[in-house]
Design a protein around this motif. Sequence first.
Motif: not given
Length: 246
Positions: A151-156, A121-129
């Motif tokens: 891990a796939r949900f997070f940029e770092r 939900r947060l990724g679909d809403a465009g949040f950086r995580m």
Amino acid sequence: MNHSTPRTRRPSDGEWAGGEPAVLVFDVNETLIDFESMSPLFEKIFGDRRVMREWLGHLFMYSMTVTLSGLYEGFFTLGQGLLKMVGDVHGVEVADADVEEIRQAMLTMPAHPDVEEGLTRLGDAGFRMVTLTNSPPNPQGRSPLEHAGLARFFERQFSVETTRAFKPAPQCYHMVAQELDVPPSSCCMIAAHVWDTMGAQSAGFTAGLITRPGNAPLPVASLPQPDLVAPDLPALAGLLISRRRP
């Protein structure tokens, strides 16, 4: 970075105590991955699955003690030593094979069942995580976050290994803001522990608390209170999304 003491924050109805967060910084242990999955191992070793919570409490306390003493040792190594210490306390001989089994379990714990939905939900809403964890990287293989399939949900993925100081030391949170080239006020710490949200807020972050079993807000008016409180990650995601400015 500004190290001045921030004003006390309390949960509010739609207003952020600092700026609206641009980056969500997630704790990993207990917040995203489930330490309770190790309880059967503690039941096997100690005859009581509740010893897992005793050991985990020591792990948090002694990681902070190590930092306050100006020392450093990795989270997993500390956890293995504390397993032997808890064994001495209970009069139980902890074999090397038991220590290795717990070490492997710390690397391979599953995600809480609500986490994937909330992160989606947060990724679909465009949040950086991103994540910030007391656990070190695993040079021999996958990180606990990778084992849990998250891990796939997070940029770092950030570790306190970089600062050689455990959370809630302020340099841990400042390191994340510096690496991302954003002010601390743009970061929101998401954690299941008040000591983590409080540390982040003292470093200039905003914070959201997930009240996993055994965790709750600390009702002391003089201390920073989480900006958001929710029982699980989907509920917290809903609060974060509802607060976004159009």
